[in-house]
Design a protein around this motif. Structure first.
Motif, PDB file in Angstrom:
ATOM      1  N   GLU A   1      -5.445  -6.171   6.597  1.00 18.31           N
ATOM      2  CA  GLU A   1      -4.977  -7.196   7.540  1.00 18.31           C
ATOM      3  C   GLU A   1      -6.158  -7.941   8.155  1.00 18.31           C
ATOM      4  OE1 GLU A   1      -0.642  -5.458   8.934  1.00 18.31           O
ATOM      5  OE2 GLU A   1      -2.387  -4.985  10.175  1.00 18.31           O
TER       6      GLU A   1
ATOM      7  N   VAL B   1       0.849  -1.194   0.000  1.00 17.09           N
ATOM      8  CA  VAL B   1       0.000   0.000   0.000  1.00 17.09           C
ATOM      9  C   VAL B   1       0.882   1.239   0.000  1.00 17.09           C
ATOM     10  CG1 VAL B   1      -1.698   1.317   1.328  1.00 17.09           C
ATOM     11  CG2 VAL B   1      -1.876  -1.178   1.216  1.00 17.09           C
TER      12      VAL B   1
ATOM     13  N   VAL C   1      -4.410  -0.368   5.821  1.00 10.92           N
ATOM     14  CA  VAL C   1      -3.625  -1.479   6.375  1.00 10.92           C
ATOM     15  C   VAL C   1      -4.483  -2.314   7.320  1.00 10.92           C
ATOM     16  CG1 VAL C   1      -1.689  -2.068   7.900  1.00 10.92           C
ATOM     17  CG2 VAL C   1      -1.375  -0.381   6.082  1.00 10.92           C
ATOM     18  N   GLU C   2      -5.200  -1.672   8.220  1.00 12.60           N
ATOM     19  CA  GLU C   2      -6.040  -2.400   9.180  1.00 12.60           C
ATOM     20  C   GLU C   2      -7.112  -3.218   8.476  1.00 12.60           C
ATOM     21  OE1 GLU C   2      -7.549   0.432  12.019  1.00 12.60           O
ATOM     22  OE2 GLU C   2      -5.541   0.911  12.764  1.00 12.60           O
TER      23      GLU C   2
ATOM     24  N   ALA D   1       3.187  -1.097   4.093  1.00  9.30           N
ATOM     25  CA  ALA D   1       2.724   0.238   3.720  1.00  9.30           C
ATOM     26  C   ALA D   1       3.892   1.215   3.590  1.00  9.30           C
ATOM     27  CB  ALA D   1       1.730   0.750   4.759  1.00  9.30           C
TER      28      ALA D   1
ATOM     29  N   ARG E   1      -3.766   5.647   5.233  1.00  6.74           N
ATOM     30  CA  ARG E   1      -2.844   4.515   5.126  1.00  6.74           C
ATOM     31  C   ARG E   1      -3.100   3.516   6.248  1.00  6.74           C
ATOM     32  NH1 ARG E   1       1.610   7.215   4.722  1.00  6.74           N
ATOM     33  NH2 ARG E   1       2.201   7.181   6.917  1.00  6.74           N
ATOM     34  N   GLN E   2      -3.244   4.002   7.490  1.00  6.19           N
ATOM     35  CA  GLN E   2      -3.507   3.112   8.623  1.00  6.19           C
ATOM     36  C   GLN E   2      -4.837   2.386   8.458  1.00  6.19           C
ATOM     37  OE1 GLN E   2      -3.125   5.872  11.902  1.00  6.19           O
ATOM     38  NE2 GLN E   2      -0.950   5.427  12.168  1.00  6.19           N
TER      39      GLN E   2
ATOM     40  N   ASP F   1      -1.343  -9.997   4.037  1.00  5.03           N
ATOM     41  CA  ASP F   1      -0.056  -9.572   4.589  1.00  5.03           C
ATOM     42  C   ASP F   1       0.231  -8.225   3.945  1.00  5.03           C
ATOM     43  OD1 ASP F   1       2.472  -9.442   5.711  1.00  5.03           O
ATOM     44  OD2 ASP F   1       3.375 -10.768   4.217  1.00  5.03           O
ATOM     45  N   VAL F   2       0.313  -7.156   4.749  1.00  7.13           N
ATOM     46  CA  VAL F   2       0.370  -5.799   4.207  1.00  7.13           C
ATOM     47  C   VAL F   2       1.671  -5.093   4.581  1.00  7.13           C
ATOM     48  CG1 VAL F   2      -0.805  -3.564   4.087  1.00  7.13           C
ATOM     49  CG2 VAL F   2      -2.148  -5.649   4.436  1.00  7.13           C
TER      50      VAL F   2
END
Length: 160
Positions: A75, A59, A71-72, A83, A67-68, A80-81
């Motif tokens: 996941e 990402v 990712v959350e 960033a 971004r957070q 599997d991320v």
């Protein structure tokens, strides 16, 4: 079959089943144990190889909160991320040992980021013949931006 023949057949079977097993030499026992160990290792390998491996997603988003959130959510979906915060870091990360020969299964990138944009990164990926799908996201979803992303090979373009 007569009752005498049935009794004879049953008696022979009982005798055959009650015969002692042939004596095993030390080498026979070692060989039998090696086969058991090899079979159990094969079963372990099969068990390991059938476990699902999560898809890897890279990402690129300059907005920390977005971004957070991406990712959350990814996941939580079992991915599997990794960033990064801009297009330059995206390209650097793809060439890092983290991915090695295994490239991510998907790239999700913002289009407008300071410095090296998502479109710049997408153009560089396509120039290097990287075939992984790239999803572009943008808060500025005009037709020209969508068209440019598709022209460069984006799999999808979504407005935030």
């Amino acid at each position: 079959m007569s009752s005498a023949a049935i009794r004879l057949d049953r008696d022979l079977k009982l005798r055959r089943d009650n015969l002692p097993a042939p004596a095993l030499t030390k080498f026979d026992r070692i060989d039998r144990n090696r086969r058991r160990i090899a079979a159990s290792k094969d079963e372990e390998l099969l068990a390991v190889s059938t476990e699902p491996v999560p898809a890897q997603v890279l990402v690129a988003e300059d907005d920390t909160e977005m971004r957070q959130m991406l990712v959350e959510e990814l996941e939580d979906g079992g991915f599997d991320v990794v960033a990064v915060s801009d297009g330059r870091q995206l390209l650097d990360r793809l060439s890092s040992p983290r991915f090695g020969e295994e490239k991510p299964d998907l790239v999700v990138s913002d289009i407008r980021m300071p410095g090296f944009t998502g479109l710049d990164a997408l153009a560089a990926l396509r120039k290097a013949d990287w075939a992984m799908p790239v999803i572009m996201i943008t808060a500025f979803g005009d037709k020209e931006t969508h068209g440019e992303a598709h022209r460069l090979g984006a799999a999808r373009v979504f407005d935030k």
